[in-house]
Scaffold this motif. Structure first.
Motif, PDB file in Angstrom:
ATOM      1  N   ARG A  61      33.258  43.427  31.548  1.00  0.00           N
ATOM      2  CA  ARG A  61      34.573  43.053  31.031  1.00  0.00           C
ATOM      3  C   ARG A  61      35.309  42.307  32.129  1.00  0.00           C
ATOM      4  O   ARG A  61      34.855  42.260  33.280  1.00  0.00           O
ATOM      5  N   ALA A  62      36.438  41.713  31.767  1.00  0.00           N
ATOM      6  CA  ALA A  62      37.199  40.922  32.738  1.00  0.00           C
ATOM      7  C   ALA A  62      38.640  41.383  32.765  1.00  0.00           C
ATOM      8  O   ALA A  62      39.198  41.767  31.732  1.00  0.00           O
ATOM      9  N   THR A  63      39.255  41.339  33.932  1.00  0.00           N
ATOM     10  CA  THR A  63      40.699  41.603  34.003  1.00  0.00           C
ATOM     11  C   THR A  63      41.441  40.405  33.412  1.00  0.00           C
ATOM     12  O   THR A  63      40.900  39.294  33.324  1.00  0.00           O
ATOM     13  N   THR A  64      42.685  40.660  33.046  1.00  0.00           N
ATOM     14  CA  THR A  64      43.524  39.554  32.557  1.00  0.00           C
ATOM     15  C   THR A  64      43.638  38.474  33.635  1.00  0.00           C
ATOM     16  O   THR A  64      43.595  37.273  33.341  1.00  0.00           O
ATOM     17  N   ALA A  65      43.786  38.906  34.883  1.00  0.00           N
ATOM     18  CA  ALA A  65      43.930  37.953  35.990  1.00  0.00           C
ATOM     19  C   ALA A  65      42.701  37.055  36.085  1.00  0.00           C
ATOM     20  O   ALA A  65      42.824  35.842  36.315  1.00  0.00           O
ATOM     21  N   PHE A  66      41.516  37.643  35.886  1.00  0.00           N
ATOM     22  CA  PHE A  66      40.295  36.835  35.978  1.00  0.00           C
ATOM     23  C   PHE A  66      40.320  35.724  34.927  1.00  0.00           C
ATOM     24  O   PHE A  66      40.000  34.566  35.234  1.00  0.00           O
ATOM     25  N   GLY A  67      40.691  36.080  33.711  1.00  0.00           N
ATOM     26  CA  GLY A  67      40.741  35.076  32.641  1.00  0.00           C
ATOM     27  C   GLY A  67      41.737  33.964  32.960  1.00  0.00           C
ATOM     28  O   GLY A  67      41.452  32.779  32.765  1.00  0.00           O
ATOM     29  N   GLU A  68      42.906  34.356  33.478  1.00  0.00           N
ATOM     30  CA  GLU A  68      43.927  33.352  33.814  1.00  0.00           C
ATOM     31  C   GLU A  68      43.420  32.416  34.908  1.00  0.00           C
ATOM     32  O   GLU A  68      43.619  31.192  34.849  1.00  0.00           O
ATOM     33  N   MET A  69      42.778  32.991  35.922  1.00  0.00           N
ATOM     34  CA  MET A  69      42.262  32.162  37.031  1.00  0.00           C
ATOM     35  C   MET A  69      41.134  31.266  36.554  1.00  0.00           C
ATOM     36  O   MET A  69      41.052  30.093  36.934  1.00  0.00           O
ATOM     37  N   LEU A  70      40.276  31.812  35.698  1.00  0.00           N
ATOM     38  CA  LEU A  70      39.124  31.037  35.199  1.00  0.00           C
ATOM     39  C   LEU A  70      39.598  29.809  34.427  1.00  0.00           C
ATOM     40  O   LEU A  70      39.048  28.715  34.590  1.00  0.00           O
ATOM     41  N   ARG A  71      40.600  30.000  33.608  1.00  0.00           N
ATOM     42  CA  ARG A  71      41.087  28.895  32.769  1.00  0.00           C
ATOM     43  C   ARG A  71      41.694  27.754  33.597  1.00  0.00           C
ATOM     44  O   ARG A  71      41.741  26.620  33.146  1.00  0.00           O
ATOM     45  N   LYS A  72      42.135  28.050  34.815  1.00  0.00           N
ATOM     46  CA  LYS A  72      42.736  27.005  35.658  1.00  0.00           C
ATOM     47  C   LYS A  72      41.682  26.186  36.403  1.00  0.00           C
ATOM     48  O   LYS A  72      42.026  25.184  37.034  1.00  0.00           O
ATOM     49  N   LEU A  73      40.442  26.620  36.361  1.00  0.00           N
ATOM     50  CA  LEU A  73      39.406  25.953  37.161  1.00  0.00           C
ATOM     51  C   LEU A  73      38.762  24.790  36.403  1.00  0.00           C
ATOM     52  O   LEU A  73      38.772  24.759  35.171  1.00  0.00           O
ATOM     53  N   PRO A  74      38.172  23.846  37.125  1.00  0.00           N
ATOM     54  CA  PRO A  74      37.474  22.734  36.465  1.00  0.00           C
ATOM     55  C   PRO A  74      36.303  23.267  35.630  1.00  0.00           C
ATOM     56  O   PRO A  74      35.714  24.308  35.970  1.00  0.00           O
ATOM     57  N   PRO A  75      35.962  22.541  34.560  1.00  0.00           N
ATOM     58  CA  PRO A  75      34.881  23.009  33.684  1.00  0.00           C
ATOM     59  C   PRO A  75      33.564  23.294  34.413  1.00  0.00           C
ATOM     60  O   PRO A  75      32.869  24.257  34.079  1.00  0.00           O
ATOM     61  N   GLU A  76      33.244  22.489  35.415  1.00  0.00           N
ATOM     62  CA  GLU A  76      31.960  22.708  36.103  1.00  0.00           C
ATOM     63  C   GLU A  76      31.961  24.023  36.891  1.00  0.00           C
ATOM     64  O   GLU A  76      30.928  24.677  37.021  1.00  0.00           O
ATOM     65  N   ILE A  77      33.139  24.413  37.378  1.00  0.00           N
ATOM     66  CA  ILE A  77      33.223  25.695  38.090  1.00  0.00           C
ATOM     67  C   ILE A  77      33.182  26.837  37.078  1.00  0.00           C
ATOM     68  O   ILE A  77      32.570  27.889  37.320  1.00  0.00           O
ATOM     69  N   GLN A  78      33.830  26.642  35.930  1.00  0.00           N
ATOM     70  CA  GLN A  78      33.775  27.667  34.873  1.00  0.00           C
ATOM     71  C   GLN A  78      32.322  27.926  34.471  1.00  0.00           C
ATOM     72  O   GLN A  78      31.904  29.079  34.305  1.00  0.00           O
ATOM     73  N   GLU A  79      31.569  26.849  34.311  1.00  0.00           N
ATOM     74  CA  GLU A  79      30.166  27.011  33.900  1.00  0.00           C
ATOM     75  C   GLU A  79      29.325  27.620  35.017  1.00  0.00           C
ATOM     76  O   GLU A  79      28.413  28.411  34.770  1.00  0.00           O
ATOM     77  N   ALA A  80      29.637  27.239  36.269  1.00  0.00           N
ATOM     78  CA  ALA A  80      28.920  27.833  37.406  1.00  0.00           C
ATOM     79  C   ALA A  80      29.195  29.337  37.459  1.00  0.00           C
ATOM     80  O   ALA A  80      28.292  30.138  37.758  1.00  0.00           O
ATOM     81  N   ALA A  81      30.431  29.724  37.151  1.00  0.00           N
ATOM     82  CA  ALA A  81      30.775  31.147  37.146  1.00  0.00           C
ATOM     83  C   ALA A  81      30.018  31.876  36.047  1.00  0.00           C
ATOM     84  O   ALA A  81      29.492  32.983  36.248  1.00  0.00           O
ATOM     85  N   ARG A  82      29.944  31.257  34.887  1.00  0.00           N
ATOM     86  CA  ARG A  82      29.208  31.868  33.769  1.00  0.00           C
ATOM     87  C   ARG A  82      27.751  32.114  34.184  1.00  0.00           C
ATOM     88  O   ARG A  82      27.215  33.205  33.981  1.00  0.00           O
ATOM     89  N   GLN A  83      27.146  31.100  34.803  1.00  0.00           N
ATOM     90  CA  GLN A  83      25.746  31.232  35.216  1.00  0.00           C
ATOM     91  C   GLN A  83      25.592  32.278  36.317  1.00  0.00           C
ATOM     92  O   GLN A  83      24.637  33.062  36.317  1.00  0.00           O
ATOM     93  N   ALA A  84      26.545  32.298  37.250  1.00  0.00           N
ATOM     94  CA  ALA A  84      26.470  33.262  38.347  1.00  0.00           C
ATOM     95  C   ALA A  84      26.526  34.694  37.812  1.00  0.00           C
ATOM     96  O   ALA A  84      25.810  35.575  38.284  1.00  0.00           O
ATOM     97  N   VAL A  85      27.377  34.917  36.814  1.00  0.00           N
ATOM     98  CA  VAL A  85      27.487  36.267  36.248  1.00  0.00           C
ATOM     99  C   VAL A  85      26.204  36.623  35.493  1.00  0.00           C
ATOM    100  O   VAL A  85      25.712  37.762  35.573  1.00  0.00           O
ATOM    101  N   LYS A  86      25.656  35.652  34.790  1.00  0.00           N
ATOM    102  CA  LYS A  86      24.366  35.905  34.104  1.00  0.00           C
ATOM    103  C   LYS A  86      23.294  36.295  35.125  1.00  0.00           C
ATOM    104  O   LYS A  86      22.524  37.230  34.916  1.00  0.00           O
ATOM    105  N   ASP A  87      23.248  35.558  36.222  1.00  0.00           N
ATOM    106  CA  ASP A  87      22.233  35.847  37.249  1.00  0.00           C
ATOM    107  C   ASP A  87      22.494  37.193  37.919  1.00  0.00           C
ATOM    108  O   ASP A  87      21.562  37.903  38.295  1.00  0.00           O
ATOM    109  N   LEU A  88      23.768  37.519  38.069  1.00  0.00           N
ATOM    110  CA  LEU A  88      24.122  38.807  38.665  1.00  0.00           C
ATOM    111  C   LEU A  88      23.634  39.961  37.788  1.00  0.00           C
ATOM    112  O   LEU A  88      23.117  40.966  38.285  1.00  0.00           O
ATOM    113  N   VAL A  89      23.784  39.791  36.501  1.00  0.00           N
ATOM    114  CA  VAL A  89      23.342  40.844  35.575  1.00  0.00           C
ATOM    115  C   VAL A  89      21.810  40.941  35.579  1.00  0.00           C
ATOM    116  O   VAL A  89      21.242  42.037  35.542  1.00  0.00           O
TER     117      VAL A  89
END
Lengths: 166, 93
Positions: free
Chosen positions: B11-39
């Motif tokens: 799950r994500a904190t509200t703060a995480f969602g707010e910070m994620l939305r402010k980032l460039p799309p390529e960083i958002q996608e990199a974060a998505r992939q990083a979390v997938k790899d972490l899992v």
């Protein structure tokens, strides 16, 4: 080799050394002193600022309320990091210019002084980075956070799509 | 370094969602992939897992280490806490 010959060679070497040393202009020596004094002062300021950032970092735990609810401090600290990085880059360029200046020798201490200032600039930059990050972490803990939905580990795409409003 | 537990929920904190939305799309996608790899691997070497405190960990989201995200573990649930720029410079360039 007679004693006289050896003595003459030593005196010639000594004379050459004195001549080379004297050839360095007094202006250059004065410039070296000014540069060293400026670098020492700068290094001291950078060190003091880095220590302040580390101290502020250590003090975060004692504060229970959010510190930066509007992210203004985050922005200010990020700007400060940019300025310190710009200074760091200038110091590296100036150190290289010193290395390229044939009038300067290692004994002048200019390169070492630049190297110390560069290290202190990096320490300050990285201390600000740690402070900036830790303020964010602190505020997450200090701000009541709604739990939000829980996703299965295989549903990360759904989590991110929801967060991004897709 | 102690490995984090295998992650089964997230799950994500509200703060995480707010910070994620402010980032460039390529960083958002990199974060998505990083979390997938972490899992997939709780100790992914390429993301430089670091234990910051007893409470949370960080991983680097991008190859150039420009962004990090932090997460906490509540049992088998990873809680995404924060994502943002990470800028460190070498003290002996």
């Amino acid at each position: 080799m007679t004693t006289l010959t050896r003595e003459r060679r030593e005196l010639q070497a000594f004379s050459a050394s004195v001549t080379a040393g004297a050839a360095r202009s007094l202006d250059l020596l004065r410039d070296i002193e000014i540069t060293l004094a400026w670098l020492n002062r700068l290094t001291g300021m950078l060190r003091a600022d880095a220590e302040f950032a580390e101290s502020a970092n250590a003090d975060l735990e004692a504060i229970s309320c959010p510190i930066d609810p509007d992210d203004a401090i985050q922005d200010d600290l990020e700007n400060a990091q940019r300025e310190v990085k710009a200074l760091y880059d200038i110091l590296i360029d100036k150190r290289q210019a010193g290395r390229d200046d044939r009038r300067l020798t290692e004994d002048d201490g200019i390169e070492a002084a630049y190297t110390e200032a560069i290290a202190q600039a990096a320490d300050l930059h990285n201390a600000i980075n740690a402070l900036r990050w830790n303020i964010g972490e602190h505020d997450i803990d200090a701000t009541p956070q709604p739990k939000g939905p829980v996703y299965a580990a295989e549903d990360i795409d759904a989590l991110f799509d929801d967060l991004l409003g897709r | 370094m102690t490995r984090p537990h295998p992650i089964k929920r997230i799950r994500a904190t509200t703060a995480f969602g707010e910070m994620l939305r402010k980032l460039p799309p390529e960083i958002q996608e990199a974060a998505r992939q990083a979390v997938k790899d972490l899992v997939a691997d709780p100790h992914p070497k390429k993301y430089r897992l670091e234990k910051q405190t007893a409470d949370y960990w960080t991983i680097h989201v991008t190859r150039n280490h420009s962004h990090k995200l932090s997460f906490a573990l509540e049992g088998d649930c990873a809680v995404l806490r924060k994502i943002g720029t990470h800028k460190e410079i070498d003290r002996a360039p």
